[in-house]
Motif scaffolding. Sequence first.
Motif, PDB file in Angstrom:
ATOM      1  N   ASN A   1      84.501  21.786 -23.310  1.00 47.23           N
ATOM      2  CA  ASN A   1      85.403  22.574 -22.448  1.00 47.23           C
ATOM      3  C   ASN A   1      86.457  21.718 -21.762  1.00 47.23           C
ATOM      4  O   ASN A   1      87.563  22.190 -21.506  1.00 47.23           O
ATOM      5  N   SER A   2      86.114  20.480 -21.477  1.00 52.25           N
ATOM      6  CA  SER A   2      87.084  19.595 -20.835  1.00 52.25           C
ATOM      7  C   SER A   2      88.227  19.264 -21.816  1.00 52.25           C
ATOM      8  O   SER A   2      89.402  19.266 -21.435  1.00 52.25           O
TER       9      SER A   2
ATOM     10  N   GLU B   1      90.376  22.408 -22.013  1.00 52.71           N
ATOM     11  CA  GLU B   1      91.207  22.567 -20.819  1.00 52.71           C
ATOM     12  C   GLU B   1      92.425  21.646 -20.876  1.00 52.71           C
ATOM     13  O   GLU B   1      93.557  22.052 -20.585  1.00 52.71           O
ATOM     14  N   GLN B   2      92.178  20.411 -21.295  1.00 54.56           N
ATOM     15  CA  GLN B   2      93.263  19.423 -21.423  1.00 54.56           C
ATOM     16  C   GLN B   2      94.303  19.909 -22.446  1.00 54.56           C
ATOM     17  O   GLN B   2      95.519  19.821 -22.232  1.00 54.56           O
TER      18      GLN B   2
ATOM     19  N   GLU C   1      79.130  23.508 -26.478  1.00 50.83           N
ATOM     20  CA  GLU C   1      79.857  22.239 -26.468  1.00 50.83           C
ATOM     21  C   GLU C   1      79.099  21.202 -27.298  1.00 50.83           C
ATOM     22  O   GLU C   1      77.868  21.202 -27.324  1.00 50.83           O
TER      23      GLU C   1
ATOM     24  N   ARG D   1      94.892  22.992 -23.308  1.00 54.27           N
ATOM     25  CA  ARG D   1      95.607  24.165 -22.767  1.00 54.27           C
ATOM     26  C   ARG D   1      96.739  23.728 -21.861  1.00 54.27           C
ATOM     27  O   ARG D   1      97.807  24.321 -21.847  1.00 54.27           O
ATOM     28  N   ARG D   2      96.488  22.648 -21.101  1.00 59.63           N
ATOM     29  CA  ARG D   2      97.524  22.138 -20.190  1.00 59.63           C
ATOM     30  C   ARG D   2      98.700  21.529 -20.954  1.00 59.63           C
ATOM     31  O   ARG D   2      99.833  21.575 -20.498  1.00 59.63           O
TER      32      ARG D   2
END
Length: 153
Positions: A88-89, A92-93, A119, A95-96
Amino acid sequence: MRILFVCLGNICRSPTAEAVLRHKLRELGLEGVEVDSAGTGDWHVGKPPDSRTRQAAQLRGYDLSALRGRQVCVSDFRRFDLILAMDNSNLEQLRRMRPGDAMAELDLFLRRYDLAPVEVPDPYYGGEEGFQQVLDLLEQACDGLLRELRGRL
Ligand code: 4NP
């Protein structure tokens, strides 16, 4: 069809996913799929995969010796059709970073194929069993991906 696997360092999980998928595509004689991997971090750019990763993979018949670390970049979102994150990390990265004109679909690799856990655990600071678990999970997820690809190709 172009697929990019992404993890943090690009020396353990995503290069393993790349090698497993390449191996299975070759076994099945499936052509027309481009596979690559990258990391969200830049610590291991230009480096070969982690020696523990290479050794565990080799024992199952996967060759990671030609792979070198690279960092994911904005142009990857235009070059690839599907970008699959290991955790997920990473997702998220990504997506940014995603530019407005991105072509790529983004997803969490294991969740996409209804696997548990969702994960791929980072094996870097753990023991040998972590590298085996990475391989077990990625082999299952690649089988799910291959079923999807067979439907799409
Ligand atoms: P990977 O594992 O994201 O599966 O390649 C890691 C490799 C290196 C580091 C962290 C995770 N590191 O902190 O250097």
